[in-house]
Motif scaffolding. Sequence first.
Motif, PDB file in Angstrom:
ATOM      1  N   VAL A  17     -80.473 -24.560 -45.347  1.00  0.00           N
ATOM      2  CA  VAL A  17     -81.759 -24.785 -44.683  1.00  0.00           C
ATOM      3  C   VAL A  17     -81.624 -25.858 -43.607  1.00  0.00           C
ATOM      4  O   VAL A  17     -82.135 -25.702 -42.499  1.00  0.00           O
ATOM      5  N   ALA A  18     -80.931 -26.941 -43.919  1.00  0.00           N
ATOM      6  CA  ALA A  18     -80.758 -28.028 -42.952  1.00  0.00           C
ATOM      7  C   ALA A  18     -79.974 -27.546 -41.735  1.00  0.00           C
ATOM      8  O   ALA A  18     -80.310 -27.891 -40.594  1.00  0.00           O
ATOM      9  N   LEU A  19     -78.945 -26.740 -41.951  1.00  0.00           N
ATOM     10  CA  LEU A  19     -78.156 -26.228 -40.832  1.00  0.00           C
ATOM     11  C   LEU A  19     -78.931 -25.212 -40.007  1.00  0.00           C
ATOM     12  O   LEU A  19     -78.813 -25.161 -38.785  1.00  0.00           O
ATOM     13  N   GLN A  20     -79.722 -24.405 -40.673  1.00  0.00           N
ATOM     14  CA  GLN A  20     -80.453 -23.339 -39.986  1.00  0.00           C
ATOM     15  C   GLN A  20     -81.678 -23.853 -39.237  1.00  0.00           C
ATOM     16  O   GLN A  20     -81.942 -23.439 -38.126  1.00  0.00           O
ATOM     17  N   PHE A  21     -82.463 -24.741 -39.856  1.00  0.00           N
ATOM     18  CA  PHE A  21     -83.752 -25.139 -39.297  1.00  0.00           C
ATOM     19  C   PHE A  21     -83.817 -26.582 -38.823  1.00  0.00           C
ATOM     20  O   PHE A  21     -84.863 -27.025 -38.368  1.00  0.00           O
ATOM     21  N   GLY A  22     -82.767 -27.348 -38.983  1.00  0.00           N
ATOM     22  CA  GLY A  22     -82.770 -28.728 -38.523  1.00  0.00           C
ATOM     23  C   GLY A  22     -83.425 -29.666 -39.521  1.00  0.00           C
ATOM     24  O   GLY A  22     -83.804 -29.288 -40.629  1.00  0.00           O
ATOM     25  N   PHE A  23     -83.561 -30.915 -39.100  1.00  0.00           N
ATOM     26  CA  PHE A  23     -84.042 -31.961 -39.989  1.00  0.00           C
ATOM     27  C   PHE A  23     -85.469 -31.703 -40.462  1.00  0.00           C
ATOM     28  O   PHE A  23     -85.766 -31.814 -41.646  1.00  0.00           O
ATOM     29  N   TRP A  24     -86.385 -31.371 -39.538  1.00  0.00           N
ATOM     30  CA  TRP A  24     -87.792 -31.217 -39.931  1.00  0.00           C
ATOM     31  C   TRP A  24     -88.005 -29.978 -40.791  1.00  0.00           C
ATOM     32  O   TRP A  24     -88.864 -29.983 -41.682  1.00  0.00           O
ATOM     33  N   GLY A  25     -87.230 -28.935 -40.548  1.00  0.00           N
ATOM     34  CA  GLY A  25     -87.296 -27.773 -41.428  1.00  0.00           C
ATOM     35  C   GLY A  25     -86.836 -28.125 -42.830  1.00  0.00           C
ATOM     36  O   GLY A  25     -87.419 -27.688 -43.826  1.00  0.00           O
ATOM     37  N   PHE A  26     -85.786 -28.946 -42.919  1.00  0.00           N
ATOM     38  CA  PHE A  26     -85.280 -29.415 -44.200  1.00  0.00           C
ATOM     39  C   PHE A  26     -86.340 -30.233 -44.930  1.00  0.00           C
ATOM     40  O   PHE A  26     -86.607 -30.026 -46.115  1.00  0.00           O
ATOM     41  N   VAL A  27     -86.972 -31.162 -44.220  1.00  0.00           N
ATOM     42  CA  VAL A  27     -88.012 -32.006 -44.825  1.00  0.00           C
ATOM     43  C   VAL A  27     -89.170 -31.145 -45.314  1.00  0.00           C
ATOM     44  O   VAL A  27     -89.689 -31.357 -46.421  1.00  0.00           O
TER      45      VAL A  27
END
Length: 63
Positions: A17-27
């Motif tokens: 998820v962090a790799l696919q969507f970036g930091f805010w997607g991860f949060v």
Amino acid sequence: MSNTMTGALIGAILAVVALQFGFWGFVLVVVFGAVGALVAALVTGKIDRGALTDVLTGRRSSR
């Protein structure tokens, strides 16, 4: 499935998820996961809703 395997699986999913969507997607995924876990615990009765309300409104201390 053991706790170690469950933790590893969750970690791998969060890494993707962090790799696919970036930091805010991860949060966002982590926040929604925590809210979902809280709701599930309330529904199943693992958390007492009245006690949680008392703690959040300041009527009861954690001491």
